[in-house]
Design a protein around this motif. Structure first.
Motif, PDB file in Angstrom:
ATOM      1  N   ALA A  32       0.506  -1.586  -0.075  1.00  0.00           N
ATOM      2  CA  ALA A  32       0.438  -0.442   0.215  1.00  0.00           C
ATOM      3  C   ALA A  32       0.684   1.732   0.178  1.00  0.00           C
ATOM      4  O   ALA A  32       0.266   2.046  -0.027  1.00  0.00           O
ATOM      5  CB  ALA A  32      -1.441  -0.347   1.325  1.00  0.00           C
ATOM      6  N   ASN A  33       2.106   1.150   0.892  1.00  0.00           N
ATOM      7  CA  ASN A  33       2.704   2.290   0.526  1.00  0.00           C
ATOM      8  C   ASN A  33       4.500   2.075  -0.475  1.00  0.00           C
ATOM      9  O   ASN A  33       5.286   0.966   0.342  1.00  0.00           O
ATOM     10  CB  ASN A  33       3.006   3.041   1.582  1.00  0.00           C
ATOM     11  N   LEU A  34       4.436   2.495  -1.139  1.00  0.00           N
ATOM     12  CA  LEU A  34       5.159   1.998  -1.860  1.00  0.00           C
ATOM     13  C   LEU A  34       6.993   2.006  -1.130  1.00  0.00           C
ATOM     14  O   LEU A  34       7.821   1.116  -1.172  1.00  0.00           O
ATOM     15  CB  LEU A  34       5.663   2.336  -3.829  1.00  0.00           C
ATOM     16  N   ALA A  35       6.698   3.576  -0.655  1.00  0.00           N
ATOM     17  CA  ALA A  35       8.329   4.129  -0.594  1.00  0.00           C
ATOM     18  C   ALA A  35       8.627   2.828   1.382  1.00  0.00           C
ATOM     19  O   ALA A  35       9.566   2.641   1.006  1.00  0.00           O
ATOM     20  CB  ALA A  35       8.069   5.101   0.340  1.00  0.00           C
ATOM     21  N   ARG A  36       7.569   2.826   1.845  1.00  0.00           N
ATOM     22  CA  ARG A  36       7.995   2.104   2.583  1.00  0.00           C
ATOM     23  C   ARG A  36       8.189   0.795   2.512  1.00  0.00           C
ATOM     24  O   ARG A  36       8.817   0.069   3.007  1.00  0.00           O
ATOM     25  CB  ARG A  36       6.486   2.297   3.488  1.00  0.00           C
ATOM     26  N   GLN A  37       7.333   0.162   1.335  1.00  0.00           N
ATOM     27  CA  GLN A  37       8.106  -0.887   1.197  1.00  0.00           C
ATOM     28  C   GLN A  37       9.615  -1.048   1.193  1.00  0.00           C
ATOM     29  O   GLN A  37      10.200  -2.086   1.289  1.00  0.00           O
ATOM     30  CB  GLN A  37       7.211  -1.293  -0.067  1.00  0.00           C
ATOM     31  N   ILE A  38       9.944  -0.209   0.174  1.00  0.00           N
ATOM     32  CA  ILE A  38      11.047  -0.554  -0.333  1.00  0.00           C
ATOM     33  C   ILE A  38      12.072  -0.063   0.393  1.00  0.00           C
ATOM     34  O   ILE A  38      13.467  -1.494   0.892  1.00  0.00           O
ATOM     35  CB  ILE A  38      11.596   0.991  -1.770  1.00  0.00           C
ATOM     36  N   ARG A  39      11.847   0.509   1.582  1.00  0.00           N
ATOM     37  CA  ARG A  39      13.077   0.538   3.205  1.00  0.00           C
ATOM     38  C   ARG A  39      12.988  -0.345   3.913  1.00  0.00           C
ATOM     39  O   ARG A  39      13.844  -1.663   3.754  1.00  0.00           O
ATOM     40  CB  ARG A  39      11.861   1.520   3.631  1.00  0.00           C
ATOM     41  N   GLY A  40      11.651  -0.649   4.003  1.00  0.00           N
ATOM     42  CA  GLY A  40      11.527  -2.689   4.606  1.00  0.00           C
ATOM     43  C   GLY A  40      12.485  -3.457   4.071  1.00  0.00           C
ATOM     44  O   GLY A  40      12.797  -4.444   4.492  1.00  0.00           O
ATOM     45  N   CYS A  41      12.272  -3.603   2.503  1.00  0.00           N
ATOM     46  CA  CYS A  41      12.931  -4.759   1.744  1.00  0.00           C
ATOM     47  C   CYS A  41      14.526  -4.598   1.986  1.00  0.00           C
ATOM     48  O   CYS A  41      15.327  -5.429   2.013  1.00  0.00           O
ATOM     49  CB  CYS A  41      11.928  -4.862   0.290  1.00  0.00           C
ATOM     50  N   THR A  42      14.396  -3.095   2.370  1.00  0.00           N
ATOM     51  CA  THR A  42      15.911  -2.668   1.724  1.00  0.00           C
ATOM     52  C   THR A  42      16.492  -3.454   3.106  1.00  0.00           C
ATOM     53  O   THR A  42      18.037  -4.216   2.870  1.00  0.00           O
ATOM     54  CB  THR A  42      16.485  -1.583   1.485  1.00  0.00           C
ATOM     55  N   LYS A  43      16.002  -3.376   4.207  1.00  0.00           N
ATOM     56  CA  LYS A  43      16.017  -3.861   5.873  1.00  0.00           C
ATOM     57  C   LYS A  43      16.317  -5.232   5.765  1.00  0.00           C
ATOM     58  O   LYS A  43      17.467  -5.933   5.580  1.00  0.00           O
ATOM     59  CB  LYS A  43      15.138  -3.308   6.665  1.00  0.00           C
ATOM     60  N   VAL A  44      15.427  -6.167   5.400  1.00  0.00           N
ATOM     61  CA  VAL A  44      14.994  -7.249   5.348  1.00  0.00           C
ATOM     62  C   VAL A  44      16.360  -7.760   4.183  1.00  0.00           C
ATOM     63  O   VAL A  44      17.344  -8.434   4.607  1.00  0.00           O
ATOM     64  CB  VAL A  44      13.931  -7.840   4.334  1.00  0.00           C
ATOM     65  N   ILE A  45      16.949  -6.909   3.470  1.00  0.00           N
ATOM     66  CA  ILE A  45      17.847  -7.739   2.159  1.00  0.00           C
ATOM     67  C   ILE A  45      18.845  -7.636   2.940  1.00  0.00           C
ATOM     68  O   ILE A  45      19.509  -8.408   3.197  1.00  0.00           O
ATOM     69  CB  ILE A  45      17.680  -6.877   1.126  1.00  0.00           C
ATOM     70  N   GLY A  46      19.086  -6.644   3.992  1.00  0.00           N
ATOM     71  CA  GLY A  46      20.615  -6.508   4.292  1.00  0.00           C
ATOM     72  C   GLY A  46      20.225  -7.501   5.520  1.00  0.00           C
ATOM     73  O   GLY A  46      21.888  -7.803   5.938  1.00  0.00           O
ATOM     74  N   ARG A  47      19.771  -7.798   5.711  1.00  0.00           N
ATOM     75  CA  ARG A  47      20.004  -8.463   7.059  1.00  0.00           C
ATOM     76  C   ARG A  47      19.411  -9.958   6.892  1.00  0.00           C
ATOM     77  O   ARG A  47      19.597 -10.835   7.685  1.00  0.00           O
ATOM     78  CB  ARG A  47      18.694  -7.836   8.115  1.00  0.00           C
TER      79      ARG A  47
END
Length: 181
Positions: free
Chosen positions: A31-46
């Motif tokens: 629903a919120n693309l910017a938040r989705q990108i930030r969240g996925c970036t965190k998951v990818i980093g961890r």
């Protein structure tokens, strides 16, 4: 041209508990693309595991594609495939971006791989049919549209594709038939 897009897949990741729930929830929130990108970036980093990492890249790629950041989307879909070569949705979604970019040959390659991995993936047959139609391969288009309809008889776009090409769902093509159809 109407494409079928798969919904974002949920991630179950093995990352440190601190911040895990928020990052995963954000990565799965379309629903919120910017938040989705930030969240996925965190998951990818961890995340170092294949399936969750592949899904995080794919989800972020979907968000980038919806924001029309197509180069980033392709890069993420490619990273998703690198993390899990059996992720048929990543191939399918990368094919969609190639189709949007007017690169039907590359789209056909990705749709074909998605179909190899998931032979019941009607949207991949549909979109490969559209890509084949773009390059003028009428026979392949008809075959793909028919396969999509065999899997999902109510798939309107496949029926319309056959209609455009002068073919019916089950029998030989009609107007402009090619030998061997």
């Amino acid at each position: 041209m109407r494409r079928v897009v798969y919904p974002i897949l949920a991630i179950v990741a093995v990352i440190p508990a601190a911040g895990r729930a928020d990052a995963i929830a954000d990565c799965n929130d379309g629903a919120n693309l910017a938040r989705q990108i930030r969240g996925c970036t965190k998951v990818i980093g961890r995340t170092m595991l294949g399936d969750p990492l592949s899904t995080a890249y794919m989800n972020r790629g979907i968000a980038y594609a919806q924001q029309h950041q197509l180069k980033k989307a392709i890069a993420d879909f490619t990273s998703s495939i690198d993390a899990n070569g059996a992720n048929n949705f990543a191939y399918y979604n990368r094919g969609n971006v190639y189709l949007d970019l007017g690169k039907p040959d590359r789209a056909i390659t990705d749709y074909s791989r998605a179909i190899e991995l998931a032979p019941d993936m009607s949207p991949a047959f549909l979109n490969r049919g559209l890509a084949n139609e773009m390059i003028g391969d009428r026979t392949a288009s008809i075959s793909d549209f028919r396969a999509a309809l065999a899997l999902e008889p109510t798939l309107y776009a496949a029926a319309e594709g056959l209609k455009r090409l002068g073919a019916d769902a089950n029998g030989p093509s009609q107007a402009g038939a090619q030998p061997g159809e």
